[in-house]
Enzyme design. Structure first.
Site, PDB file in Angstrom:
ATOM      1  N   TRP B 188      27.465 -47.987 -17.769  1.00  6.42           N
ATOM      2  CA  TRP B 188      27.337 -48.565 -16.428  1.00  6.42           C
ATOM      3  C   TRP B 188      26.429 -47.703 -15.551  1.00  6.42           C
ATOM      4  O   TRP B 188      25.532 -48.207 -14.883  1.00  6.42           O
ATOM      5  CB  TRP B 188      28.729 -48.674 -15.808  1.00  6.42           C
ATOM      6  CG  TRP B 188      28.812 -49.380 -14.496  1.00  6.42           C
ATOM      7  CD1 TRP B 188      29.015 -50.727 -14.307  1.00  6.42           C
ATOM      8  CD2 TRP B 188      28.740 -48.803 -13.174  1.00  6.42           C
ATOM      9  NE1 TRP B 188      29.063 -51.007 -12.970  1.00  6.42           N
ATOM     10  CE2 TRP B 188      28.897 -49.857 -12.252  1.00  6.42           C
ATOM     11  CE3 TRP B 188      28.548 -47.508 -12.696  1.00  6.42           C
ATOM     12  CZ2 TRP B 188      28.881 -49.648 -10.867  1.00  6.42           C
ATOM     13  CZ3 TRP B 188      28.531 -47.301 -11.318  1.00  6.42           C
ATOM     14  CH2 TRP B 188      28.695 -48.368 -10.415  1.00  6.42           C
ATOM     15  N   ASP B 189      26.640 -46.388 -15.567  1.00  5.82           N
ATOM     16  CA  ASP B 189      25.846 -45.441 -14.761  1.00  5.82           C
ATOM     17  C   ASP B 189      24.351 -45.610 -15.010  1.00  5.82           C
ATOM     18  O   ASP B 189      23.546 -45.745 -14.091  1.00  5.82           O
ATOM     19  CB  ASP B 189      26.234 -43.998 -15.119  1.00  5.82           C
ATOM     20  CG  ASP B 189      27.541 -43.590 -14.474  1.00  5.82           C
ATOM     21  OD1 ASP B 189      28.598 -44.082 -14.933  1.00  5.82           O
ATOM     22  OD2 ASP B 189      27.503 -42.802 -13.507  1.00  5.82           O
ATOM     23  N   THR B 190      23.987 -45.561 -16.306  1.00  2.90           N
ATOM     24  CA  THR B 190      22.580 -45.655 -16.672  1.00  2.90           C
ATOM     25  C   THR B 190      22.017 -47.029 -16.304  1.00  2.90           C
ATOM     26  O   THR B 190      20.927 -47.144 -15.750  1.00  2.90           O
ATOM     27  CB  THR B 190      22.424 -45.413 -18.189  1.00  2.90           C
ATOM     28  OG1 THR B 190      22.884 -44.104 -18.489  1.00  2.90           O
ATOM     29  CG2 THR B 190      20.974 -45.547 -18.615  1.00  2.90           C
TER      30      THR B 190
END
Lengths: 180, 426
Positions: B188-190
């Site tokens: 999700w972060d990336t």
């Protein structure tokens, strides 16, 4: 593969336990979910032992006939059909059919011939030219039978292929997610 | 709590009963040092914890009205839990960081103010900028550097560090990004960072002091299957799928085969192949067609058995026709579009619903794949047992395909060309 069948015959928690043993991350749930969907499809049939046996047996017979077709083509090319040739034939046809799984060309034309020729030429002394000729004729025979049956069935069931593709595409978009 | 909340800090907590209370205390203290009272809230996003984290979070929320507790019974995953909490947050600046406080809290002000006053849409801490001092052991550094390099090249990101758990977002920007973010877990972060850059949002990456906490062993399912598949999925979504249509994939596949055929003429005389094919016995070829034709009613009968296990009884004759039509479709259309044709035929002619049609196809494909693999595998094992596998290896490495061997003696020797003497199997 064996694990999939084994789990299909037992219970689906097996998948979650196996993946869970490798990782306790939330991705493990995600991976397990994908495997489970796949296993679930087999399970529909596997739950019923006699249906599993019938469908599995029919599958073996169907693909064995696929191999026998190729072996008859060997004979048409004057190749001595020894036990070794039969064994290599099973291998070459199976790998050729696996190569067709890649959706690169219509009907896997080219992929089947390539894999088949490579194995035949390597494992039997028939030579590349003969191996390729057998591959082309074998695949052509199968495709001609398929198309002949397809055209006849379309006339019989009054189905237009282009219309069927259009109609099924719109329905397929919804289902593809559950089928990847 | 007043309605003047500007900044919402989300603390994603999963089984962190030992540390969560201290983390909340430090967070409140730090926020209080640069924000006016009432302008911030701290949300403990507790994600299906199995320990005492929920009770502690609930108590903290009762005792301090700056603290809120967002609970999920079902484990949502890292991204899912963050989204769930952000939806319930009140601030316009949305912040989250890892509860192990690996990132030095003195950077929190810069993180918040980048969004709140400097007007960035996304801000993220970075452990990999040239000026930062996060010296870390190689066992952590190398995988992380490799991952970020992969994201930079494959997904064309300009950032150095994508997975640092220290990020802030402008609410409007994040709300427009989230529908496009597919991953709900670690990736999700990336994915948020990559897609924010693609859409032209202002992204700020700034160096942070970072102290590794706890053990970070490599988790094969998460790191290889999870993250790897997500990089591929995002690459496909951003770089491949906008460019390929059905026509392009068919064109490329066919071009590949044509190139292979042209290359083949370099070491194989096409005339020789044509001569061999012309020399095949037409009667036996016809016999092979008959053998193959026998397998078709079997396919119909097998499909009948599959459907009947799903509660639909149909005649094998009709189903053979349906299989014929779908396989013809597979020959004509690429990407196995013919499979869907079968679902249409059984729906249009026998009112079998689409879900059942597609499920039965999936079952059939699984059986096909298992059977073919089984056949290939059994023969492979037999070949290995008789030593022929070595022959295959030697042949492959010797480039046997490059040389058309003359038909010479040996147990597998073919007969001379059919025209010279009758095939042995007549």
């Amino acid at each position: 593969m064996t694990a999939i069948v084994a789990s299909a015959r037992t219970d689906r928690n097996f998948v979650r336990r196996t993946v869970g043993a490798l990782s306790d991350d939330s991705y493990a749930d995600y991976v397990a979910g994908v495997v489970e969907r796949f296993v679930g499809d087999v399970q529909t049939v596997a739950a019923d032992a006699s249906a599993f046996g019938r469908v599995g047996g029919a599958s073996l017979l169907i693909w064995s006939l696929d191999v026998v077709t190729a072996i008859v083509v060997f004979a048409a090319f004057g190749v001595d059909v020894t036990l070794a040739v039969v064994a290599v034939g099973f291998f070459a046809v199976s790998v050729g059919n696996l190569a067709k799984v890649l959706p690169l060309t219509p009907g896997g034309v080219g992929l089947y011939e390539g894999a088949f020729t490579l194995i035949m030429a390597a494992l039997t002394p028939v030579g590349v030219a003969t191996a390729l000729s057998i591959a082309i004729v074998d695949h052509a025979v199968k495709n001609v039978v398929t198309i002949a049956g397809g055209v006849a069935s379309m006339a019989w069931l009054n189905v237009s292929l282009t219309k069927a593709v259009e109609e099924s595409q719109s329905a397929g978009d919804v289902e593809v997610e559950a089928d990847d | 709590m007043s309605d003047g909340v500007e900044v919402s800090v989300v603390l994603p907590a999963y089984n962190e009963a030992d540390t969560i209370e201290e983390t909340v205390r430090v967070t409140l203290e730090t926020l209080d040092s640069f924000l006016p009272a009432g302008a911030y809230e701290v949300i403990v996003a507790e994600d299906g914890c199995a320990d005492r984290t929920p009770e502690i979070a609930a108590r903290l929320a009762r005792e301090d009205d700056r603290v809120r507790h967002v609970h999920s019974d079902e484990r949502l995953g890292r991204g899912g839990a963050l989204e769930y909490a952000f939806e319930r947050a009140r601030g316009e600046t949305l912040v989250y960081f890892d509860t192990d406080l690996a990132t030095d809290m003195r950077h929190l002000e810069e993180l918040v103010e980048s969004i709140r006053t400097d007007g960035y849409d996304v801000a993220t801490g970075s452990r990999w900028l040239p000026e930062n001092r996060a010296d870390r052991p190689a066992k952590r550094g190398i995988p992380s550097f490799g991952y970020n390099t992969l994201v930079r090249t494959v997904l064309r990101s300009d950032l150095r560090d994508h997975q640092c758990g220290f990020k802030a977002f402008d609410r409007t920007a994040l709300e427009s990004l989230l529908p496009a973010v597919g991953d709900e877990h670690w990736f999700w972060d990336t994915e948020v960072l990559v897609k924010a850059q693609r859409r032209g949002y202002r992204v700020k990456e700034f160096p942070v002091d970072w102290t590794p906490k706890g053990d970070s062993k490599v988790d094969i399912v998460r790191d290889v299957f999870g993250m790897g598949s997500q990089i591929l999925r995002t690459f496909w979504e951003l770089s491949v799928s906008p460019r390929i249509t059905r026509r392009v994939s068919l064109g490329a596949g066919t071009a590949l085969v044509v190139v292979a055929l042209l290359l083949m003429t370099q070491y194989l005389d096409p005339q020789a192949v044509l001569t061999r094919m012309a020399g095949a016995d037409p009667g036996i070829v016809l016999a092979s067609a008959l053998v193959y034709a026998v397998s078709w009613p079997l396919r119909g009968a097998r499909y009948r058995d599959i459907l009947s296990s799903m509660g639909y009884r149909e005649h094998w004759g009709f189903l053979t026709g349906a299989v014929f039509i779908s396989q013809t479709g597979n020959l004509v259309f690429p990407a196995r579009a013919g499979d869907a044709v079968r679902a249409y035929v059984v729906k249009a002619r026998r009112s079998i619903p689409y879900p059942t049609g597609f499920a039965s196809l999936a079952v059939e494909r699984v059986f096909d794949l298992l059977t073919i693999t089984l056949l290939a595998g059994v023969v492979m094992v037999a070949l290995a047992a008789t030593g022929s596998a070595d022959q295959l290896l030697v042949a492959l490495t010797d480039g046997a395909v490059g040389a058309t061997r003359p038909p010479a003696g040996g147990p597998l020797s073919p007969s001379p060309p059919a025209s010279a003497s009758p095939p042995s199997l007549q």
